[in-house]
Design a protein around this motif. Structure first.
Motif, PDB file in Angstrom:
ATOM      1  N   MET A 144     -16.872 -34.619   0.937  1.00 37.93           N
ATOM      2  CA  MET A 144     -17.292 -35.964   0.560  1.00 37.93           C
ATOM      3  C   MET A 144     -16.882 -36.936   1.661  1.00 37.93           C
ATOM      4  SD  MET A 144     -18.793 -37.585  -1.801  1.00 37.93           S
ATOM      5  CE  MET A 144     -18.782 -36.839  -3.418  1.00 37.93           C
ATOM      6  N   ALA A 145     -15.678 -36.743   2.177  1.00 47.36           N
ATOM      7  CA  ALA A 145     -15.186 -37.628   3.232  1.00 47.36           C
ATOM      8  C   ALA A 145     -16.092 -37.555   4.455  1.00 47.36           C
ATOM      9  CB  ALA A 145     -13.757 -37.243   3.608  1.00 47.36           C
ATOM     10  N   MET A 146     -16.501 -36.346   4.822  1.00 47.44           N
ATOM     11  CA  MET A 146     -17.372 -36.213   5.985  1.00 47.44           C
ATOM     12  C   MET A 146     -18.706 -36.902   5.723  1.00 47.44           C
ATOM     13  SD  MET A 146     -15.551 -35.024   8.173  1.00 47.44           S
ATOM     14  CE  MET A 146     -16.773 -35.168   9.476  1.00 47.44           C
ATOM     15  N   LYS A 147     -19.193 -36.774   4.500  1.00 42.67           N
ATOM     16  CA  LYS A 147     -20.462 -37.430   4.194  1.00 42.67           C
ATOM     17  C   LYS A 147     -20.299 -38.937   4.326  1.00 42.67           C
ATOM     18  CE  LYS A 147     -22.447 -34.165   0.940  1.00 42.67           C
ATOM     19  NZ  LYS A 147     -22.602 -33.960  -0.498  1.00 42.67           N
ATOM     20  N   SER A 148     -19.161 -39.423   3.857  1.00 41.51           N
ATOM     21  CA  SER A 148     -18.977 -40.867   3.893  1.00 41.51           C
ATOM     22  C   SER A 148     -18.864 -41.351   5.332  1.00 41.51           C
ATOM     23  CB  SER A 148     -17.743 -41.270   3.097  1.00 41.51           C
ATOM     24  OG  SER A 148     -16.572 -41.026   3.853  1.00 41.51           O
ATOM     25  N   LEU A 149     -18.512 -40.429   6.240  1.00 42.57           N
ATOM     26  CA  LEU A 149     -18.445 -40.817   7.640  1.00 42.57           C
ATOM     27  C   LEU A 149     -19.796 -40.659   8.316  1.00 42.57           C
ATOM     28  CD1 LEU A 149     -15.059 -39.175   8.543  1.00 42.57           C
ATOM     29  CD2 LEU A 149     -15.568 -41.606   8.664  1.00 42.57           C
ATOM     30  N   VAL A 190     -22.838 -47.138   7.904  1.00 44.36           N
ATOM     31  CA  VAL A 190     -21.749 -46.191   7.713  1.00 44.36           C
ATOM     32  C   VAL A 190     -20.533 -46.645   8.503  1.00 44.36           C
ATOM     33  CG1 VAL A 190     -20.992 -43.865   8.311  1.00 44.36           C
ATOM     34  CG2 VAL A 190     -23.158 -44.206   7.132  1.00 44.36           C
ATOM     35  N   GLN A 201     -16.359 -47.834   4.858  1.00 45.47           N
ATOM     36  CA  GLN A 201     -15.614 -46.583   4.883  1.00 45.47           C
ATOM     37  C   GLN A 201     -14.856 -46.369   3.593  1.00 45.47           C
ATOM     38  OE1 GLN A 201     -15.567 -43.999   6.741  1.00 45.47           O
ATOM     39  NE2 GLN A 201     -17.199 -44.870   7.992  1.00 45.47           N
ATOM     40  N   LEU A 230     -23.199 -42.077  -1.315  1.00 46.51           N
ATOM     41  CA  LEU A 230     -22.890 -40.654  -1.459  1.00 46.51           C
ATOM     42  C   LEU A 230     -23.509 -40.114  -2.740  1.00 46.51           C
ATOM     43  CD1 LEU A 230     -19.162 -40.727  -0.334  1.00 46.51           C
ATOM     44  CD2 LEU A 230     -21.170 -40.085   0.989  1.00 46.51           C
ATOM     45  N   PHE A 264      -9.722 -41.663   0.472  1.00 47.48           N
ATOM     46  CA  PHE A 264      -9.819 -40.877  -0.756  1.00 47.48           C
ATOM     47  C   PHE A 264      -8.499 -40.738  -1.472  1.00 47.48           C
ATOM     48  CE2 PHE A 264     -13.522 -39.906   1.624  1.00 47.48           C
ATOM     49  CZ  PHE A 264     -14.508 -39.756   0.676  1.00 47.48           C
TER      50      PHE A 264
END
Ligand SMILES: Nc1ncnc2c1ncn2[C@@H]1O[C@H](COP(=O)(O)OP(=O)(O)OP(=O)(O)O)[C@@H](O)[C@H]1O
Ligand SMILES: Nc1ncnc2c1ncn2[C@@H]1O[C@H](COP(=O)(O)OP(=O)(O)OP(=O)(O)O)[C@@H](O)[C@H]1O
Ligand SMILES: [Mg+2]
Ligand SMILES: [Mg+2]
Lengths: 335, 313, 498, 298, 323
Positions: D191-196, A101, A105, A74, A108
Motif C-alpha cells: 500500500m505504501a508503494m502504491k501511495s508513492l 502523488v 503522502q 488507493l 502508515f
C-alpha cells in the motif's frame, strides 16, 4: 497559540472533499453477483487548510483509514469529489496523478509493516526518487542521507534492513519517505498508535517540527484522543462511515455536541488518579457496516436516542462557528 | 455450499472442454499412426487405408473433434480404436482398482505422514526429528519401481507373505488386503513424505499460536493440547497436500500399477497413449480431470468442517 | 535344434503340488493384454496366443518338418495354378454347436477380405479372386494369379476360421467362438483371460482343464511371480533376465532357434546411402559375434536374411555377408571421408533394439563413423522409420508363417516403400525375384528365387543381419508337453502334469 | 516550539556491525547440521560435474564387452561396469552434469512460468480466474502426453526433457506463488508503494517477488529433486537422454533388467539420485528456516 | 486486604538464543495481596509479559527461570512438575492474553472453550459446564449467551472475544488473575467496558489482579499499586497515588511526561530520549543511565540498590540515595 497563528491561513484551502463515498461491494452467489455494500465511508464533506492538522477519530472500523486511502486514490472512489489545490483529482489517470502523488503522502500505522523487509532502507528511500525524478545515483544518495538526518537518523543507517531498527526509528523512516518529495499534505494513518508512549512522544515531536519547517498539512487519523488533542488543530469524529462531529480541538473537547463524542471523551482512561471522571457506558457493539441501522447510525447505542433517531437521518449542521455535528439532539449532554 | 458445488460443476465443464481439445490436438500432433498400431508394422498401405477410413481418421481434424465432442455431449465416450470396446466400459473395469489403490495408499500416507510429521514437530531438532526427516526424504527420493521391486523380492518371493501382484479379490477379504499392502506402501511413501513435511512445518507454526498457550493456561492436558487444540488447526494446509496427492493417485500411477500388475487407469492411459488409441486417451484424461476437480471440491468441503472460518458463498 | 535347459531334479516347494487333485490349471503371464479375440480383426501376438488356442486354421506348419499340414482341412489339390480345392475335415463343431463346413470357411474368408471389415491383415487373401462352396465339405478358391505363399497364408493366425452364427450374433472380439482345443470362459480386460478345455474337441480333450492368461506388464514382476509359483509359464524371456530365470529352481527354460530376424539397414531412399563402399564399410565395422555374445543365448548368428528356420534358406548364405573387419572399415571411412557425415541411428527403445543400437553405435564410432542414436517409443519409431527419417536403423521381422516371401515382400519389396518397407529398399532385380517367388506354386522353384534374392541383398550389403532370434519359454517344472514353434508360438493342448 | 532535545540523538540504537543479508542467512544455514551436509553433497556434485575428466580414469561411453557387468570394487573399476563394460563410476560422474543441468534448467524454466502466472493471478483479481483454470488444466493434462507432445514437436533431446519437466512444475509453482502474492499484496508496504506512485510492475517485481522468496526457494529445491527423478521416470519411459550419454535416470532404467544379476547397476545411480534429492531437500529446509523472520527474535 | 496471595522473589528469567543466554527479567521481586490490583508498566519489550509468563509457568520453550522463587499462597510453584502446575493453571491462577483476536482457538466453539476448564478443574458434567458457561458469559455482559455457545470466535467482535477470554479466565474463580494488556487492541469505549468488568469481578470474588499495560490511563483507572519496569528490572514500585503524584525514578517521570493529557491542552510532551537497550547489550551500572538526564558517575558504574521511600514506595535510583 498555534490556533491563533493558523487563523490567518484559513483562507488557503488545500484539500476539499465533497460528498465522498466509498462502498465495498459484497459479492456472493454462483455468479459472484454483487449482493450489497459495506458502506465504509458514507458522504464525507470537509475542507482542509494549508498548514493545519486535522484529526480524525472514531471507533475501529468506522472508515477512517478508508477515507484516507480514498483521498490518495488507493481506493477507487464510489462517488463524490476530491479537490486538491483547486484540481479535481478523483478521475485522473495514473500518469496525470503522479504530479499529485508528490504532493500527497501517507505515513502508515505499522512502521514495520509498511517497509519492505527485504529492502535496505537507503534503497527504499532512493526508490522514491527513482520513481519521480531523474537524479543520478550519487544525487539520490546525497538526498537520502540528508533526509535521514532530517528525521534524526544517520548516514550509517543507509545500509540497514528495517528489522535492525527500533519501532520509533522505523516510523522515522516512514516519515522520511513521506516527506522525501516535499509534499504539502501528509496523511498519518494511526502513525503513532503502534508505538509505545515514550517513542510516540518522540515521533509526535518530530512531526510537529517538520510541520513548522515545511508548512505541512496533516490529516491525522487516530483513535487516541489524548494524542489528537495534543497534536491537532481541528478534529473530525466519525461513526460507522458517517461524520458525526467536526470542530476545533478546543470546542470539541470542551463542548462536545454529539452523544458519541461525549461517550468517547468520557471513556478515555485518564492518566491521573484524582479527577475520576464519570464514564458513559455505551451498550452493545458497533453495528455491521454492511447493514447499518436506519436513521441515525448511532441510535442503537445512543443513550438519548428517541424514535425519530431510528427513522430520520440527522443533517450535518454548523451549530456554532466552525463546529459541525449531525445529531437531532446536538449539544444535549448524555450524562 | 450447494451454490459452490454448482459453480464448480460449471467450471468443470469448461475445464473438460479445454482438456479434451488439448488432448485431441496433441494426440494428432504427436507422431505415431493409430492405423499402424492396429494393422501392425507390416500392414500394407491398402490395409492401413481401410483402417483409417473405418475409424474416420481421414477426416479433417476439426470434423473429427466435433464428432467426438457431440458424442461426448450425448454421453457416449466412443469406442477404443484397438479393442473396439466402449471406453466407458474399459474405464469402469479399471477404475475400482485404481480407487482401491489410491485410497489404500493415501490412508497409509496419511497415517505415516502425520505421525512422523507430528513427532518431528513436537521433538523439533531432536534426533527423532532428524531421523524422521531423513526417512521422509528417503521416501520421496526412492523411485517407485525400485522400491516396488525390492518389496516384491523381500515380502513376496523370499518371505512369501504377500502375493507378488495382481488385484483380483475384493478389498474386504484377507486376500484383497494382502494384495493391497505392497503397492499401497510403494505408492504411499512419496505422499507420506510430503504430508510429513507439511505436517511438521504446519505444526511448528501452530504450536506457536496464542490459542495453544491459552489452552495450556487453562490447564488442559498436554495430550489434548496437541490433539484438540493444535492438530485441527495444523491440518488445514496438510489437507491441501493430501487432496492434491489423492487427486494424482486417483488418476492412476503408471509405475506402481505396472510393477504390481494392477489393472488400473494409469496403465490404461499409458497403454492407450502408446497404442495411439485416441478415444481411450481422451476418456481416461477426462476421467482424471474430473476426479481432480472432484477431489479439490471435497477438500474444500472438508475445509469448512475443519475450519469454521472458511465459508463458501 | 531344440535346446532344453538343464532341469532341476528337485521338485520345488513353489509349484502346484497342493493342487494335484484339482483340475489341471496353468497360468501364463503376458506383458500386454490381448487387443481382441477375433482372428479377423486383431493383429497382435498377445491376442494371437489366445486365438491360436480357441480357433483353428485350415493348415498349420509343422515346427519340426516345417511342412504345411492340414488341420481343419483334410487335403487340398491344385487343378491349375490359380485354383485351390480344399477338402475339409468332417464332423467338427464350433464351441457354440455350429457345424464346421465349407460355408464357415467362405464366410470367414469373405469377411476377412471385405474392405468394410477393415481387417488389419486383409492382405493375406489379397490374391484371392473367388471362393466357392462346392459341397458341404469342399471349398474352391481361385486366385488372381498363381500364389505360391497361399498355404502359408492359410496357416496364418489371422486366417483362422470363425463360427458364422456366433459372428453374426455377438462380437467375437470379446467372446470368441472357434473349433480349437480350448474355449473361451471370461475376460477382464487388462487383467486376465480364462479358457477351459473343449470336451468335444475333435483331437481329444486336452488334459489341461483351465488356462489363465494373466497380464503382468512388468517382466521382472512376472519372473518374481514365476519364482513364487503364482504363474507357471512365461514366453519371450528378456535377454537381461536370462541369468535370473535360469537360476530359478522351479522352472525349466526351453529354447528353440526361431524365425525372427533382426537386421541393420541404411535408409535406402537416400542417394548417399547407396554408395556400395559406404555399405561395405558399415558391414565391416559391425562385430555381430561380439553382439550375439551379449544375448545370453537368445540369438544365433547367420548372415542370411532368410533364417535357417524359414522357407527359402540355404546354408551357403550363412557366411555370405561381409565379414567383420574393423581395419578395412577404417580404411574405407578414411578414404571416402565418411567420418565427416553425421549419421542418425534411429532405434525403438524396446526389446533388444536398444542393446543393438548402443553396441553398434560404439562399434561404428570405433571404425570412425560419426553416429548418434535417436531412440523412440514404438509407435513414433514405426512412423519415423516409415517416413524414412533416419540414416541407419534396426528393423526386425518375426516370421509367423515361416516363409521367405512373407519376409521379403512386405519388408523389402518396392511396392511397399512408404508402408511396411521401412528400409525404403527398392531394387528392380530383387523385386522381380520376390514376385517370382510369390507367383510360383512349385516350392522348389520358389526356394531358388528366394535364395537368389537373399544372396543379392547380402552381396550388396543392403542389410546386415545382427542375429536370428531364439524363441524361449520358461515353464514350471511340474508341467510338461508344451510345444514351442520356431515362430515363437506355443501350443498348450498337449500340456500335462509331470 | 523549538524541540527540547536534539533530534539526532533520539532513539538511535548503538550502530551494529553491518551485515549483508546473505551472510546472515548463510550463517544461520551453517548452524543447521543437516543443511550443511546437504550443501557439502551439492558442492561435491558440482565439483563432479565440472571436473569430471579429472575424477575418472575411464571414458564413460567406452564399451568393453569382454569386461561387462563387473561387480563393485573390481580392480580398475571401483563401482564395477555395466553390461556394455562401461565404467559405472565415470558414468555417475559424467552423469551428474546432465542430472544437475536438467534439474536446474527444468526448475528455473518452471519457476519463470510459475512465477509469471502466479504473480499475475495473485495480483490482478480479474486475471485470477482464467489463470487458475489454466493451472487446473495443466494439472490434469497427463504429463506423459505433454512430454510426448513436446518431444514430438521438438525432438527427444535433453533440453526438451527439461522443458517438459519445467512445464510440469508450472502449475504447482503458480499455486504457491499466487498464494504468497495474495497475502503479500495486502501488506502495508505494498500500500505504501502504491501511495508513492509506484507502477504495478515495480511493485510486483521489486516488492512482492522478493518477499515471496522463501516459499519459492523451498519449492525450487523440492522441485529440483523431483526434476531429477522425473528425468529418471522419463528415461524409464524412453524419453530421456539419448544413449550412450550417461544420465542417472537412464542408468537406473537400463540397470533395472539387471537388478538380480548386477544389482549395483541400479543401486549406485539410485543412491546418487537419492543423495541429490536428500541434499536439495535439506538445504531447502534449512533455507526456509534461515529465511524465517521468526528466527529474528532470538 | 492483607492476606498475601503471590510472592515473587528475585526471579531471573533467561532465554537461550543463538546469541547466547539473554536475561529478559533481571532479579524482580514483588508481592500481591488478595483483592488487590497491581499494575506492571513499562516500555514495550521491558519484560512485563515474560514476568507474568514466568509466574504461570508458560514461558516460551527457550526460556527458563534461572533463579528466584515464586510463592502462591505461600507455596512455591516455580518448580512444580507439569502435572501439578496444570492443576493450578486455569484454576487458581488464570491469565488473559494480550491479543483477543488470536488467543481463542478459531476451530473450536466458544462453548467448548469455556467448558473445558470447568470440566477439567471442577469436574463438572458437560451439561453443568454448559449451564455454568452461559452463566459466565452473562456475567461478562455478552448478549444472547446461549447462542454464543455454539458460535466460533470469528463470529464475534473483538470486544466480545476479549470478554469471552475473561469469562474463561474467571470460570474457576481463580485466586489470581493475570491480565496482559487486556485492552490494548480495543477501542476506548470497549476498553472501558472491559476494565469495568474486571474491576467488578475482582471485588466480587476478592481476586488478586496482576495487570500489565503500558497505558498510564488504564493504570490510573484500575491499579491499587504500580510496579514500573525498565529493561528487565524493577525500577520503582508504589501505591498508584504515589507513582502518579510523587514519581521518583527519572524513567517513571519520563513515562508520565510522554503521555499527552486529554484534559490539558497546553500540556507539553517531554519524550525520553533514546530507546530501550536490547537484551544482549552490556550496560554497567543503572540500566537507564544512557537515557537519563540526571545520570551521575555512580549511575554508570554501580547498579542502584532499593531505596525505601515509604512502606509501599520503593525506587531503584542513585538520585534517591542523595536525599
Ligand atoms: N477492501 C475492503 N473490502 C471490504 N471491506 C473493507 C475493505 N477495507 C475496509 N473495509 C471495511 O470498511 C470499514 C472501514 O474500514 P477502515 O479500515 O477504514 O476502518 P478504520 O476506521 O480505519 O478502523 P481501524 O481503526 O480499525 O483502523 C470496515 O468495516 C472494514 O471492514
Ligand atoms: N522466546 C524468546 N526468546 C528470546 N527473547 C525473547 C523471547 N520472548 C521474548 N523475548 C524478549 O524478552 C524481552 C521481554 O519481552 P516481553 O514480552 O516481556 O516484553 P513486554 O514488556 O511484555 O513488551 P510488550 O509491551 O511489547 O508486550 C523482549 O526484549 C523480547 O524480545
Ligand atoms: Mg485503520
Ligand atoms: Mg507483552
Amino acid at each position: 497559540m498555534p490556533i491563533a497563528v493558523k487563523e490567518n491561513q484559513e483562507q488557503a484551502v488545500l484539500l476539499e472533499l465533497k460528498g465522498v463515498k466509498k462502498y465495498f461491494p459484497i459479492t456472493g452467489g454462483i455468479l459472484k453477483r454483487k449482493q450489497g455494500d459495506v458502506k465504509a465511508v458514507e458522504d464525507v464533506s470537509l475542507k482542509l487548510y494549508k498548514g493545519e492538522s486535522l484529526g480524525i477519530v472514531g471507533e475501529s472500523g468506522c472508515g477512517k483509514s478508508t477515507l484516507g486511502r480514498t483521498i490518495l486514490g488507493l481506493e477507487e472512489l464510489t462517488s463524490g469529489k476530491i479537490i486538491f489545490s483547486g484540481t479535481e483529482i478523483q478521475h485522473l489517470k495514473r500518469k496525470e496523478k503522479l504530479k499529485f502523488v508528490k504532493e500527497m503522502q501517507m505515513i502508515f500505522q505499522d512502521p514495520f509493516a509498511s517497509l519492505n523487509p527485504r529492502q535496505r532502507i537507503g534503497h527504499a528511500l532512493e526508490e522514491v526518487f527513482t520513481m519521480h525524478t531523474n537524479m543520478s545515483a550519487k544525487e539520490k544518495r546525497e538526498m537520502v542521507i540528508k533526509l535521514l538526518q532530517e528525521v534524526g537518523l544517520k548516514e550509517e543507517h543507509f545500509d540497514r534492513y528495517p528489522h535492525e531498527f527500533s519501532g520509533g526509528q522505523r516510523q522515522r523512516i516512514g516519515i522520511a519517505r513521506a516527506i522525501a518529495l516535499n509534499p504539502s499534505f501528509v496523511i498519518c494513518d494511526e502513525a503513532v498508535s503502534a508505538l509505545d508512549v515514550s517513542v510516540q512522544a518522540q515521533v509526535l515531536k518530530l512531526l510537529k517540527v517538520l510541520q513548522e519547517k515545511y508548512q505541512l498539512s496533516y490529516l491525522f487519523i487516530s483513535h487516541d484522543l489524548g494524542v489528537v488533542r495534543y497534536f491537532c488543530d481541528r478534529v473530525l469524529v466519525m461513526y460507522l462511515g458517517n461524520t458525526v462531529e467536526l470542530g476545533t480541538v478546543h470546542d470539541l473537547f470542551n463542548k462536545p455536541l454529539h452523544p458519541y463524542t461525549q461517550a468517547l471523551l468520557s471513556a478515555i482512561p485518564r492518566p491521573t488518579v484524582h479527577s475520576k471522571h464519570k464514564r458513559i457506558q455505551l451498550q452493545g457493539d458497533i453495528p455491521n457496516p454492511a447493514d447499518p441501522p436506519n436513521g441515525c447510525s448511532f441510535h442503537t447505542r445512543c443513550p438519548i436516542a428517541a424514535d425519530m433517531c431510528k427513522t430520520e437521518k440527522p443533517v450535518w449542521e454548523e451549530y456554532e462557528p466552525k463546529h459541525f455535528a449531525a445529531c437531532h439532539f446536538a449539544g444535549q449532554s448524555i450524562l | 455450499m450447494i451454490a459452490m458445488i454448482v459453480r464448480r460443476f460449471f467450471q468443470l465443464i469448461f475445464l473438460l472442454f479445454g482438456i479434451s481439445f488439448l488432448v485431441f490436438s496433441s494426440m494428432h500432433i504427436a507422431p505415431g499412426d493409430p492405423a499402424t498400431m492396429i494393422g501392425g508394422p507390416t500392414a500394407s498401405e491398402s490395409d492401413l487405408e481401410a483402417i483409417r477410413n473405418n475409424l474416420g481418421l481421414n477426416d479433417p481434424f476439426l470434423v473429427q473433434y466435433g464428432r467426438y465432442i457431440s458424442d461426448v455431449v450425448k454421453g457416449d465416450l466412443g469406442y477404443s480404436y484397438q479393442t473396439r470396446q466402449p471406453i466407458s466400459e474399459a474405464i469402469a473395469i479399471r477404475f475400482p482398482n485404481t480407487l482401491k489403490l489410491a485410497i489404500a495408499s493415501i490412508i497409509i500416507a496419511v497415517i505415516i505422514g502425520i505421525i512422523t510429521g507430528l513427532i518431528s514437530a513436537l521433538k523439533q531438532n531432536s534426533w527423532l526429528d532428524v531421523t524422521s526427516t531423513t526417512f521422509a526424504l528417503a521416501g520421496i527420493s526412492i523411485p517407485n519401481f525400485w522400491l516396488g521391486a525390492v518389496l516384491i523380492l523381500l515380502f513376496s518371493v523370499n518371505l512369501q507373505w504377500l502375493p507378488v501382484g495382481g488385484m483380483s479379490s475384493p478389498f474386504y477379504t484377507v486376500e484383497g488386503l494382502k494384495e493391497l499392502i505392497l503397492p499401497a506402501i510403494t505408492l504411499g511413501t512419496g505422499s507420506a513424505a510430503m504430508i510429513a513435511r507439511m505436517t511438521r512445518s504446519s505444526m511448528l507454526e501452530v504450536v506457536k499460536a496464542d490459542y495453544v498457550r491459552t489452552a495450556r493456561a487453562k490447564g488442559v492436558k498436554e495430550r489434548n493440547v496437541i490433539w484438540i487444540h493444535t492438530l485441527k488447526n495444523a491440518m488445514i494446509p496438510v489437507i491441501t497436500v493430501i487432496g492434491l496427492n489423492f487427486g494424482v493417485l486417483l488418476g492412476g500411477t503408471i509405475i506402481t500399477e505396472k510393477v504390481f500388475a494392477i489393472n488400473g487407469v494409469g496403465r490404461l492411459m499409458i497403454d492407450a497413449i502408446a497404442a495411439r488409441d485416441f478415444p481411450m486417451v481422451q476418456g481416461s484424461v477426462l476421467l482424471v480431470a474430473t476426479l481432480f476437480v472432484l477431489v479439490n471440491l471435497i477438500v474444500d468441503i472438508v475445509y469448512t468442517y475443519i475450519d469454521p472460518r472458511i465459508k463458501f458463498q | 535344434g531344440e535346446k532344453g535347459a538343464s532341469s532341476d531334479p528337485e521338485k520345488s516347494d513353489n509349484g502346484n503340488n497342493g493342487k494335484s487333485n484339482e483340475e489341471l490349471t496353468l497360468t501364463y503371464a503376458s506383458v500386454t493384454d490381448a487387443v481382441g479375440l477375433s482372428p479377423i480383426l486383431m493383429n497382435d501376438s498377445a491376442s494371437a496366443n489366445i486365438t491360436d488356442h480357441v480357433y483353428e486354421k485350415l493348415f498349420e506348419r509343422n515346427p519340426n518338418t516345417m511342412e504345411y499340414e492340414p488341420v481343419l482341412a483334410e487335403s487340398y489339390e491344385n487343378p491349375d495354378e490359380n485354383t485351390w480345392v480344399i477338402k475339409l475335415r468332417e464332423g467338427i463343431k464350433f464351441h457354440d454347436g455350429t457345424p464346421f463346413n465349407a460355408e464357415a470357411v467362405k464366410y470367414t474368408f469373405d469377411k476377412l477380405r471385405d474392405p468394410a471389415t477393415a481387417a488389419p491383415r486383409a492382405s493375406l487373401l489379397e490374391p484371392v479372386d473367388t471362393i466357392t462352396v462346392k459341397d458341404e465339405y469342399t471349398v474352391e478358391i481361385k486366385t488372381k494369379y498363381p500364389y505360391g505363399v497361399f498355404l502359408a497364408s492359410l496357416a496364418h493366425t489371422n486366417a483362422a476360421i470363425v463360427s458364422p452364427t456366433a459372428d453374426q450374433k455377438q462380437d467375437l472380439m470379446n467372446s470368441p467362438v472357434g473349433t480349437g482345443p480350448f474355449q473361451f470362459v471370461s475376460w477382464v480386460p487388462g487383467d486376465q483371460i480364462v479358457l477351459k478345455s473343449n470336451p468335444e474337441y475333435w483331437g481329444g480333450e486336452p488334459e489341461l482343464k483351465k488356462v489363465v492368461f494373466k497380464v503382468v506388464p512388468e517382466v521382472s514382476t512376472a519372473i518374481s511371480m514365476l519364482q513364487a509359483g503364482e504363474v507357471q509359464f512365461l514366453d519371450n524371456l528378456p535377454t537381461e533376465q536370462m541369468k535370473r530365470i535360469e537360476s530359478l529352481k522351479n522352472v525349466e527354460v526351453q529354447k528353440v532357434d526361431g524365425t525372427p530376424v533382426y537386421y541393420f539397414t541404411v535408409n535406402h531412399a537416400k542417394k548417399e546411402n547407396q554408395d556400395p563402399e559406404f555399405k561395405k564399410a558399415l558391414a565391416s565395422a559391425i562385430d555381430r559375434d561380439a553382439f550375439v555374445s551379449k544375448l545370453n543365448g537368445l540369438g544365433f548368428r547367420s548372415d542370411s536374411v532368410v533364417g535357417p528356420k524359414v522357407f527359402g534358406y540355404q546354408d551357403s548364405a550363412d557366411k555370405a555377408g561381409t565379414p567383420y573387419d574393423v581395419e578395412n572399415a577404417k580404411e574405407l571411412v578414411k578414404k571416402n571421408g565418411y567420418d565427416k557425415r553425421p549419421l542418425k541411428l534411429l532405434t525403438a527403445n524396446r526389446g533388444n533394439f536398444q542393446l543393438m543400437a548402443e553396441i553398434v553405435q560404439s562399434q561404428l564410432t570405433e571404425a570412425g563413423f560419426n553416429v548418434s542414436i535417436e531412440s523412440m517409443e514404438w509407435a513414433a519409431f514405426l512412423d519415423s522409420a516409415r517416413a524414412g527419417e533416419y540414416d541407419l536403423s534396426f528393423l526386425s521381422w518375426s516370421n509367423i508363417t515361416g516363409d521367405g516371401s512373407e519376409l521379403f515382400y512386405p519388408n523389402f519389396h518396392g511396392d511397399n516403400v512408404g508402408s511396411s518397407n521401412r528400409a525404403q529398399y527398392s531394387n528392380a532385380e530383387f523385386d522381380k525375384l520376390v514376385d517370382s517367388s510369390r507367383t510360383t506354386v512349385d516350392q522348389n522353384e520358389r526356394q531358388k528365387f528366394l535364395n537368389q534374392a537373399n544372396e543379392l541383398m547380402l552381396k550388396n550389403d543392403d542389410v546386415v543381419v545382427m542375429y536370428h532370434g531364439v524363441v524361449t519359454v520358461a515353464l514350471n517344472n511340474d508341467y510338461t508337453g508344451l510345444v514351442l514353434d520356431p515362430n515363437g508360438k506355443w501350443d498348450l493342448s498337449k500340456v500335462t502334469r509331470k | 516550539m523549538e524541540p527540547t532535545v536534539s533530534i539526532a540523538e533520539l532513539g538511535i540504537k548503538k550502530p551494529k556491525k553491518k551485515e549483508r543479508n546473505f551472510i546472515v542467512i548463510t550463517k544461520r544455514l551453517i548452524k543447521n547440521k543437516l543443511a550443511v551436509i546437504g550443501l557439502i553433497i551439492i558442492a561435491i556434485q558440482i565439483c563432479m560435474a565440472i571436473f569430471s575428466p579429472l575424477l575418472t580414469g575411464h571414458d564413460p561411453i567406452k564399451q568393453n564387452l569382454a569386461n561387462s557387468e563387473l561387480p563393485i570394487f573390481s580392480e580398475d573399476h571401483w563401482l564395477g561396469t555395466d553390461n556394455y563394460g562401461r565404467d559405472v563410476w565415470s558414468r555417475i560422474v559424467y552423469g551428474s552434469r546432465i542430472s544437475l543441468v536438467v534439474g536446474i534448467t527444468a526448475v528455473s524454466l518452471g519457476l519463470i512460468g510459475g512465477i509469471i502466472l502466479g504473480l499475475l493471478g495473485g495480483y490482478y483479481k480479474k486475471l485470477d480466474g482464467i489463470i487458475m483454470r489454466i493451472v487446473d488444466l495443466l494439472f490434469s493434462f497427463p504429463g506423459i502426453l505433454l512430454a510426448m507432445l513436446i518431444i514430438a514437436i521438438l525432438g527427444t533431446s535433453l533440453v526438451n526433457v527439461a522443458i517438459a519437466i519445467s512445464i510440469w512444475s508450472i502449475p504447482s509453482c503458480a499455486r504457491i506463488v499466487r498464494g504468497s502474492v495474495l497475502s503479500i499484496k495486502e501488506k502495508e508496504y505494498i500500500m505504501a508503494m502504491k501511495s508513492l506512485g509506484a507502477s504495478d510492475f515495480r511493485i510486483m517485481v521489486k516488492h512482492i517477488l522478493p518477499n515471496a522468496f522463501a516459499p519459492i526457494i523451498v519449492f525450487a529445491t523440492m522441485r529440483m529433486a523431483t526434476a531429477i527423478l522425473s528425468t529418471a521416470a522419463l528415461s524409464y519411459l524412453g524419453l530421456g537422454a539419448q544413449p550412450p550419454t550417461p544420465e542417472w535416470g537412464a542408468m537406473i532404467a537400463q540397470g533395472q533388467g539387471f537388478m538380480w544379476s548386477s544389482p549395483h547397476l541400479t543401486i549406485v545411480p539410485g543412491i546418487a539420485i537419492m543423495l541429490t534429492v536428500f541434499a536439495f531437500n535439506v538445504v531447502g529446509d534449512g533455507l526456509r528456516d534461515a529465511l524465517d523472520p521468526n528466527m529474528d527474535i532470538q | 486486604m492483607g492476606e498475601t496471595l503471590l510472592e515473587v522473589k528475585n526471579i531471573v528469567t533467561e532465554f537461550r538464543t543463538a546469541d547466547g543466554q539473554l536475561s529478559a527479567v533481571r532479579d524482580v521481586s514483588f508481592s500481591l495481596q488478595k483483592g488487590e490490583t497491581l499494575c506492571i508498566v513499562g516500555e514495550s519489550g521491558c519484560g512485563k509479559s515474560i514476568t507474568s509468563l514466568s509466574i504461570i509457568g508458560l514461558l516460551p520453550s527457550n526460556g527458563k527461570i534461572t533463579s528466584g522463587e515464586i510463592l502462591y499462597e505461600g507455596k512455591a510453584i516455580h518448580q512444580l512438575p507439569a502435572q501439578k502446575m496444570r492443576q493450578i493453571r486455569g484454576n487458581k491462577i488464570s491469565m488473559i492474553f494480550q491479543e483477543p483476536m488470536t488467543a481463542l482457538n478459531p476451530v473450536l466453539t466458544i462453548g467448548y472453550q469455556i467448558r473445558e476448564p470447568l470440566m477439567i478443574h471442577q469436574k463438572l458434567s458437560k451439561r453443568e459446564a454448559i449451564d455454568k458457561g452461559i452463566e459466565l458469559l452473562k456475567q461478562v455482559g455478552i448478549p444472547y449467551p446461549e447462542k454464543r455457545m455454539n458460535q466460533y470466535p470469528h463470529e464475534l467482535s473483538g470486544g466480545m472475544r476479549q470478554r469471552v477470554m475473561i469469562a474463561i479466565a474467571l470460570s474457576c474463580n481463580p485466586g489470581l488473575l493475570i491480565a496482559d494488556e487486556p485492552t490494548t487492541a480495543l477501542d476506548v469505549t470497549i476498553q472501558a467496558q472491559i476494565l469495568d468488568i474486571i474491576n467488578r469481578l475482582k471485588d466480587e470474588f476478592h481476586m488478586g489482579v496482576l495487570m500489565i499495560t503500558h497505558d498510564m490511563g488504564v493504570v490510573a483507572e484500575v491499579a491499587d499499586r504500580v510496579m514500573v519496569m525498565y529493561a528487565g528490572k524493577k525500577v520503582e514500585e508504589g501505591k498508584v497515588e504515589e507513582i502518579f503524584d510523587k514519581p521518583k525514578h527519572p524513567y517513571t517521570i519520563g513515562l508520565l511526561n510522554s503521555v499527552p493529557n486529554v484534559d490539558d491542552p497546553d500540556f507539553e510532551l517531554e519524550p525520553i530520549p533514546g530507546s530501550l537497550p536490547s537484551l544482549d547489550e552490556q550496560i554497567s551500572g543503572c540500566r537507564f543511565h544512557l537515557r537519563c538526564k540526571f545520570a551521575k558517575d555512580i549511575c554508570r558504574i554501580q547498579e542502584p540498590p532499593e531505596f525505601k521511600l515509604s512502606d509501599s514506595h520503593q525506587v531503584f535510583c542513585w538520585l534517591e540515595g542523595d536525599n
